[in-house]
Scaffold this active site. Structure first.
Site, PDB file in Angstrom:
ATOM      1  N   TRP A   1       2.818   1.289  -3.328  1.00  0.00           N
ATOM      2  CA  TRP A   1       1.370   2.246  -4.472  1.00  0.00           C
ATOM      3  C   TRP A   1       1.043   3.813  -4.488  1.00  0.00           C
ATOM      4  O   TRP A   1       0.921   4.310  -5.466  1.00  0.00           O
ATOM      5  CB  TRP A   1       0.064   1.630  -4.108  1.00  0.00           C
ATOM      6  N   HIS A   2       1.237   4.513  -3.511  1.00  0.00           N
ATOM      7  CA  HIS A   2       1.303   5.787  -3.491  1.00  0.00           C
ATOM      8  C   HIS A   2       2.228   6.545  -3.817  1.00  0.00           C
ATOM      9  O   HIS A   2       1.982   7.275  -4.442  1.00  0.00           O
ATOM     10  CB  HIS A   2       0.940   6.513  -1.763  1.00  0.00           C
ATOM     11  N   GLY A   3       3.452   5.780  -3.646  1.00  0.00           N
ATOM     12  CA  GLY A   3       4.863   6.479  -4.713  1.00  0.00           C
ATOM     13  C   GLY A   3       5.870   5.661  -4.313  1.00  0.00           C
ATOM     14  O   GLY A   3       6.057   4.767  -3.226  1.00  0.00           O
TER      15      GLY A   3
ATOM     16  N   MET B   1       0.981  -0.731  -0.007  1.00  0.00           N
ATOM     17  CA  MET B   1       0.085   0.250   0.064  1.00  0.00           C
ATOM     18  C   MET B   1       0.864   1.425   0.235  1.00  0.00           C
ATOM     19  O   MET B   1       0.676   2.515  -0.662  1.00  0.00           O
ATOM     20  CB  MET B   1      -0.835  -0.385   1.332  1.00  0.00           C
ATOM     21  N   GLY B   2       2.443   1.084   0.404  1.00  0.00           N
ATOM     22  CA  GLY B   2       3.284   2.458   0.928  1.00  0.00           C
ATOM     23  C   GLY B   2       2.899   2.905  -0.999  1.00  0.00           C
ATOM     24  O   GLY B   2       3.623   3.489  -0.756  1.00  0.00           O
TER      25      GLY B   2
END
Length: 521
Positions: A322-324, A319-320
């Protein structure tokens, strides 16, 4: 026209062309997917008008990238439905992720290339949901029209909420009667006004008066920024989600909720049942639970709790990322995985001890502890703790009036050598000044020792009622004229003749202060 969804009133003005026909059709019991499809096609075209350089001077509009993306993803889903072979699921999964990977990582190797479109991350979540659902045999067909509407449904294309194909398809195929439409309309109006309150009033005020104010500074400003950013992010994102849900309901799609009073969560596990719900549940269902099933089937771990903790780190690490690709996004994911693992261990250990439980006081304490853990996590997410790269050079005129010219000069290559500024008026030099005054704001930004300011009093000749050009130039090779972004008419002064009684003008500057010693922070 480049539209930024729900960002300004131009966008809401265009939404009237969608809302008015939808209301008329609904009142006559004719509300169905046809008008929603027309609106989705129109707004997809309007929202994806930006051009990208995909390869060495070749410019392509986002809409054509999106068209190619749709054809690719539909072919992957249709192919996965038709062809069954060993490794088909893994192949489909990789192919579905490939466009997002290209959009995110190709620019790092080819800086002038950009192959993507606004909202590609959220659209990819939907495409992956279809692949997972086909594997689970809950989706047995992907009609192109429904599939397109699901991927590019315009109220949610940019930032969600993230819907599921099976649920979306049921709404898409439903013909609403008048009473059902009126219920949806009531829900849409409530969400619309909530969105205006959250995004354009509360979030805007927090950003203006607190986030911007605390964006730089020491520990006290950092703490202020943490709280301000936490509330700003919630109200801004929750406001956006409310708008998206409002328009979705108007068009007959019951887009899922994204927030449910997250700051009242008594523990970190409950927080993730309340915050960005559609994203957290997507990762829970498609990453965490599938990892646990695979670990149990393969007997990878002796202890089921170990499998759970490893699953949490994989899920939130993903998830982290995926943010960047910045390190603080990964750290944000690891931080929350650590909190969830620690809470799970504590909850099991505390079953017979009952710490932090037993009444309303402890409920409040739990909420406060959870909130502060969340706020610190969002501080990590914001990147505020990441060291900001120092500029190569800054040469700025801050003020130019009839009495003085002030500014600062910073050069990363010579931080301990103050620059010299030559001041000329109407083409003639009127003096030089050394840029070595201490400026607290420069020191707070991390620009060396902060001694880079200059101050020069203009001669009386500047105040003769005529227009004069005052130009500051950094002495060196080459000579550089200093710019000033906040000066209305750069380098021009036009001053009235001073009073004959010789009294100093009321705004005469005080003598320039000498270098000061920065206070340690």
């Amino acid at each position: 026209m480049n539209l930024n969804p729900f960002a300004d009133f131009t966008y809401f003005g265009l939404l009237l062309y969608v809302a008015i026909p939808a209301i008329i059709l609904g009142l006559f019991g004719r509300a169905n997917a046809r008008w929603a499809l027309i609106a989705t096609v129109a707004f997809t075209i309007l929202q994806l008008q930006k051009s990208h350089e995909v390869w060495q001077g070749r410019m392509v509009q986002e809409i054509w990238i999106a068209v190619c993306y749709f054809v690719w993803q539909w072919a992957v889903a249709a192919g996965f439905l038709r062809f069954k072979f060993r490794g088909a699921f893994t192949t489909a999964l990789i192919l579905a992720i490939l466009p997002l990977a290209v959009a995110k990582y190709v620019p790092q190797f080819a800086p002038h290339s950009e192959i993507g479109f606004a909202g590609i991350s959220y659209v990819t979540f939907r495409a992956l949901d279809v692949v997972f659902s086909i594997r689970d045999r809950v989706v047995t067909a992907v009609p192109p029209t429904t599939y397109f509407a699901f991927l590019f449904f315009f109220p949610t294309i940019s930032s969600g909420p993230i819907d599921r194909f099976r649920r979306f398809s049921q709404d898409w195929q439903r013909q609403r009667n008048r009473d059902e439409f009126l219920n949806d309309l009531d829900h849409a109006v409530q969400r619309l006004f909530r969105g205006f309150l959250y995004k354009f009033i509360i979030a805007a005020l927090i950003e203006k008066h607190f986030v911007d104010r605390f964006s730089t500074g020491g520990a006290a400003h950092m703490a202020g920024y943490m709280y301000a950013y936490t509330f700003y992010l919630f109200f801004d994102f929750a406001g956006y989600s409310a708008f998206a849900i409002s328009i979705s309901y108007l068009l007959g799609i019951h887009t899922p909720e994204n927030f449910n009073k997250p700051f009242l969560a008594p523990n970190i596990r409950d927080f993730w049942n309340r915050w960005h719900i559609s994203l957290s549940f997507w990762f829970r269902d498609h990453v965490y639970m599938r990892f646990l099933l695979a670990a149990a089937k393969g007997k990878w771990f002796k202890n089921k709790h170990t499998a759970s903790y490893v699953g949490l780190f994989i899920t939130f690490g993903t998830m982290g990322l995926w943010h960047g690709t910045e390190w603080y996004y990964l750290l944000y994911g690891v931080y929350h995985a650590t909190l969830l693992s620690g809470y799970d261990w504590f909850a099991r250990w505390n079953k017979t001890r009952h710490w932090f439980s037993g009444g309303p006081v402890w409920d409040v304490v739990n909420i406060l502890l959870t909130f502060h853990a969340i706020a610190f996590g969002l501080l990590l997410f914001s990147g505020r703790l990441a060291p900001r790269p120092l500029p190569e050079r800054e040469e700025v005129v801050e003020k130019l009036n009839c009495l003085e010219i002030t500014g600062y000069i910073w050069n990363r290559n010579t931080p301990n050598t103050p620059a010299t500024v030559d001041i000329s008026m109407d083409g003639h030099s009127i003096g030089r000044v050394t840029a070595n005054e201490f400026r607290d704001e420069l020191y707070e930004r991390g620009l060396g020792n902060g001694h880079y300011g200059f101050h020069f009093a203009l001669p009386a000749a500047a105040r003769d009622g005529r227009e004069h050009w005052v130009v500051p130039v950094v002495v060196g090779t080459p000579l550089r004229v200093i710019t000033g972004p906040d000066i209305a008419e750069p380098y021009i002064v036009h001053c009235p003749v001073p009073e004959k009684d010789g009294a100093a003008p009321p705004d005469a500057p005080a003598p320039a202060p000498g270098p000061a010693t920065p206070v340690p922070r």
